[in-house]
Motif scaffolding. Sequence first.
Motif, PDB file in Angstrom:
ATOM      1  N   CYS A  33      39.000  25.933 -69.355  1.00 27.19           N
ATOM      2  CA  CYS A  33      40.103  25.912 -68.279  1.00 27.19           C
ATOM      3  C   CYS A  33      41.289  26.587 -69.015  1.00 27.19           C
ATOM      4  N   CYS A  36      44.167  23.642 -68.481  1.00 26.82           N
ATOM      5  CA  CYS A  36      44.133  22.474 -69.378  1.00 26.82           C
ATOM      6  C   CYS A  36      43.384  22.485 -70.524  1.00 26.82           C
ATOM      7  N   CYS A  49      38.969  24.495 -64.329  1.00 28.55           N
ATOM      8  CA  CYS A  49      38.140  23.476 -64.281  1.00 28.55           C
ATOM      9  C   CYS A  49      38.167  22.901 -62.772  1.00 28.55           C
ATOM     10  N   CYS A  52      41.794  21.153 -62.093  1.00 29.71           N
ATOM     11  CA  CYS A  52      42.931  22.067 -61.977  1.00 29.71           C
ATOM     12  C   CYS A  52      42.608  23.082 -60.845  1.00 29.71           C
TER      13      CYS A  52
HETATM   14 ZN   LIG Z   1      41.667  22.517 -65.967  1.00 31.37          ZN
END
Ligand SMILES: [Zn+2]
Length: 270
Positions: A33, A36, A49, A52
Motif C-alpha cells: 500500500c 501505510c 490497501c 486506506c
Molecule cells: Zn494502506
Amino acid sequence: MKGFAPYGETRAQKTAILLTRIAKTLFVDDCNCILCGAELDEKKRSGLCGKCLAQLPLNDGEICRKCGRVLANEADYCNTCQNRDRHFTVARSVCVYEGESVRLVRGLKFGNKRYFAGYMANLMTDKYLDEKFDCDCVIAVPLSEKRKRKRGYNQADLIAREISRSLKLDYLDKVVVKIRDNEEQAKLGTLSREENVRGAYKVADRQAVEGRRVLLVDDVLTTGATASEIAGILFKAKAKSVSVLTFASTKYKVASETKDGEEDHEDEMV
Ligand SMILES: [Zn+2]
Ligand SMILES: [Zn+2]
C-alpha cells in the motif's frame, strides 16, 4: 554473500545485487500500500490497501454543479460560481482535500513520491469515465520554470500524462505556459486570487487547441481561480470546451476563500 566470496563480490554477483535493487525500487510499490505500506495480495489500481482506500474521502456527496466542490447546504452552486465568471465548462475531483487525500497530494508534491502520480491518475481516469467527460486532449496546469526547477518536476504534468495515456487522448505539452511568477495563492482570498493569476499564463500554440475539447488537469482545486483563468485563455484560443479534473478539491467554505486558512499548496488551482 559472506563466506561465499571472501574477497568481495564477483562482477556477476555485483550485477545481480544491483539488478535486485533496481527491481525492488521499480516493483516494490506494486505489492505494498502506497500510504501505510501494508502488503497487498495483488496490484491495485489505487495503490491502496482496503483500509486506506476506505479512508479516502471520495467527493461523491452534494457538490457545486459547476466547480465540483463540496457544499455546506443543498444549493446547486457555490457562491463563487453564482457570483463570478467561471470560464471552465465544468470541474470535478475524485476526493475532498482532507485526510488521506492530502497525504497523497503532499507525498507527490513535497515528498518526491513521483510514483503516486500513476495511482492518482487511475482514480482520476475512473472519475472522468463516471462523469462522462468527453475530451480529445489533455493539458496540465503548468508551473513556472522557477518552481519547476526547484521541485524538479510538475506534479500535474506527471498525472496528466498518465491520464492521457490511459484514455488515449493527445497530451498537449507546453501548449499552455506560465509567463509570470505570481504570488503564492494560498495567502490570498478569491478576488485577489483571480487578480493574482490574471495574465500569468498564455497559450503558446493556439492551433493545438482550436476546436478541441480540453481536459485541464491539476492535483488540487481550491477556489478555481487558476482553472478559470486558464480556461479563459483556452476559449480565447477557440477551444470548444474546457473540463477540469483534479485529484482533490477543497470544501467550499466562505472562510477558506477569504483568509489564509489553507496549507502550503501554492501551485494548486487556487
Ligand atoms: Zn494502506
Ligand atoms: Zn462552485
